[in-house]
Design an enzyme around this catalytic site. Structure first.
Site, PDB file in Angstrom:
ATOM      1  N   HIS A 131     104.029  69.122 -19.372  1.00 29.46           N
ATOM      2  CA  HIS A 131     104.087  67.705 -19.771  1.00 29.46           C
ATOM      3  C   HIS A 131     105.374  67.110 -19.198  1.00 29.46           C
ATOM      4  O   HIS A 131     106.357  67.824 -19.002  1.00 29.46           O
ATOM      5  CB  HIS A 131     104.110  67.680 -21.306  1.00 29.46           C
ATOM      6  N   ASP A 208     107.932  74.877 -24.938  1.00 31.47           N
ATOM      7  CA  ASP A 208     107.493  73.577 -25.447  1.00 31.47           C
ATOM      8  C   ASP A 208     106.321  73.858 -26.387  1.00 31.47           C
ATOM      9  O   ASP A 208     105.215  74.170 -25.935  1.00 31.47           O
ATOM     10  CB  ASP A 208     107.088  72.687 -24.265  1.00 31.47           C
ATOM     11  N   GLN A 211     102.003  71.574 -28.449  1.00 37.87           N
ATOM     12  CA  GLN A 211     100.567  71.797 -28.620  1.00 37.87           C
ATOM     13  C   GLN A 211     100.263  73.189 -29.163  1.00 37.87           C
ATOM     14  O   GLN A 211      99.118  73.461 -29.537  1.00 37.87           O
ATOM     15  CB  GLN A 211      99.842  71.617 -27.271  1.00 37.87           C
ATOM     16  N   LYS A 234     102.191  65.907 -34.414  1.00 32.64           N
ATOM     17  CA  LYS A 234     100.993  66.653 -34.017  1.00 32.64           C
ATOM     18  C   LYS A 234     100.695  67.766 -35.022  1.00 32.64           C
ATOM     19  O   LYS A 234      99.671  68.433 -34.946  1.00 32.64           O
ATOM     20  CB  LYS A 234     101.189  67.258 -32.618  1.00 32.64           C
ATOM     21  N   CYS A 372     100.386  62.338 -19.422  1.00 31.88           N
ATOM     22  CA  CYS A 372     101.817  62.615 -19.176  1.00 31.88           C
ATOM     23  C   CYS A 372     101.982  63.933 -18.422  1.00 31.88           C
ATOM     24  O   CYS A 372     102.867  64.740 -18.748  1.00 31.88           O
ATOM     25  CB  CYS A 372     102.615  62.645 -20.477  1.00 31.88           C
TER      26      CYS A 372
END
Ligand code: PMP
Length: 414
Positions: A131, A208, A211, A234, A372
């Protein structure tokens, strides 16, 4: 029926959906089908109520006031840090820096960890599937230091080529930054394996987790990474919340990024000394209400039970993938062996934005665009994809209705 299907059937999605007030609304006079949870997840009533209760009953600034409200607000805010420490299995609450989200967490590592350590000839290793939040901060650091970004490739199925990633961990690499889960392909990266390889070479690894955290158990000690960034919205919590987990000794060696109230030990005009981590990185009044809500979201998730949620989501992914494969002219982007419940796809002869707009009129919320992830789109050779991203509150009936709507609206574009 497979074991996953049986567990999914046992998961009472109707009861769970009743916890999410927004899921009951209609859009364009159709029942809402919310397939955009990778963008932001909906919030259970317990989160909304926790935020409401905070403002009604104990709104006050943290770490300043000696009065009762101040002490209640501080213990709720610091309680969220404890909650996050437990959620990622940190060794200490002091390893959790509260941030506005993943973007701020990664930027903190870029400015406070990478910038002082990098110089000309050094490299930062990322992957093709990142991302922008895990690309642009490193590029900004590279511009200032003369370091270079190096990119590990993915294969045709959308999986990271692990051997190439490991081969790219050369002595010039001073930091590696990899997503836990791709927000476009759904691919789950083998973080523990990557972390082992990086560690053997003394290269810190940032993950990261935007997600990953909403779908997978996060155990930073088992993963073996050095930084884990996550975002609260999220994770069924409020927007403007998130965290950076980092090893204590790493945080202790990082200078502050922002200066101001709450991050100091003593301020004189001749010089300032700073608080210990994590407060050193939390200048100014934080999003107190947001973290009260995020703590409630994590409690809610724990009560649902990770194994039941994962089994239900696995069955949803299987159903969605099979149903989409049955649509003529539809191409799925990302067929990794290990995926979360998220499918990006293209439909021949129809632009992603047009399909998303028509689907919206059917009550279906999906995302269309570059997500993104411009470099990944360039790699795939497409300007945009459609993405259906699911959460545990979605159902098999919604998948059937979504695919039927997709087939219907596609005819309108033919
Ligand atoms: N990384 C990934 C993989 C993401 O999907 C997102 C959100 N789309 C981000 C980073 C950024 O998260 P936030 O905007 O909440 O900081």
């Amino acid at each position: 029926m497979s074991a996953a299907d049986a567990a999914s059937a046992a998961f009472d999605a109707a009861r769970v959906r009743a916890d999410f007030p927004l899921l009951a609304r209609r859009v364009h006079d159709k029942p809402l089908i919310y397939f955009d949870s990778a963008n932001t997840a909906q919030k259970p009533a317990v989160v909304i109520e926790a935020v409401d209760r905070y403002y009604r009953q104990f709104n006050a600034n943290v770490a300043r006031a000696v009065h009762q409200l101040g002490s209640e607000a501080t213990s709720a805010y610091e309680g969220a840090r404890d909650r996050l420490a437990r959620f990622v299995n940190a060794s200490s609450r002091d390893e959790i820096v509260l941030t506005s989200g993943t973007t701020q967490a990664i930027n903190l590592v870029a400015w406070s960890f990478a910038l002082p350590r990098l110089g000309p000839g050094d490299e930062i290793l990322v992957t093709t599937m990142e991302h922008h939040a895990n690309i642009v901060p490193w590029q900004l650091v590279c511009e200032r230091t003369g370091a270079r970004l190096k990119v590990a490739p993915i294969d045709a199925r959308g999986e990271l080529v692990v051997a190439d990633f490991v081969a790219a961990l050369t002595p010039s690499v001073k930091l590696a930054a990899v997503t836990h889960v791709s927000n476009v392909l759904g691919t789950i990266n083998p973080i523990a394996e990557l972390a082992r390889a990086a560690r053997r070479r003394g290269i810190p690894l940032l993950v990261d987790g935007s997600q990953g955290a909403p779908h997978l158990p996060v155990d930073v000690r088992a993963l073996g990474c050095d930084f884990y960034a996550l975002t609260g919205h999220k994770l069924f919590g409020p927007t403007g919340t998130g965290a950076l987990w980092a090893r204590k000794e790493i945080l202790a060696a990082m200078p502050p990024m922002f200066g101001g109230g709450e991050m100091i030990r003593e301020v004189r005009f001749t010089g300032t000394t700073f608080a210990d981590p994590p407060h050193r990185f939390e200048a100014g009044t934080p999003n107190i209400a947001g973290f009260v809500g995020l703590a409630a979201a994590l409690d809610y998730l724990e009560a649902l039970g990770a194994a039941r949620v994962q089994a239900h989501e696995a069955a949803l992914l299987d159903h969605l993938s099979r149903a989409l494969r049955g649509v003529p002219g539809l191409h799925i982007c990302g067929e990794a062996a290990h995926k979360v419940a998220l499918v990006s796809f293209l439909v021949e002869g129809a632009h992603a934005h047009d399909l998303a707009t028509l689907l919206d009129h059917e009550g279906v919320a999906v995302r269309s665009g570059h997500h993104c992830a411009h470099p990944l789109m360039q790699h795939l050779g497409v300007p945009a994809t459609l993405r259906a991203s699911l959460a545990f509150y979605n159902t098999h009936e919604e998948i059937e209705q979504f695919v039927a709507a997709l087939v219907r609206v596609r005819r309108l574009l033919a």
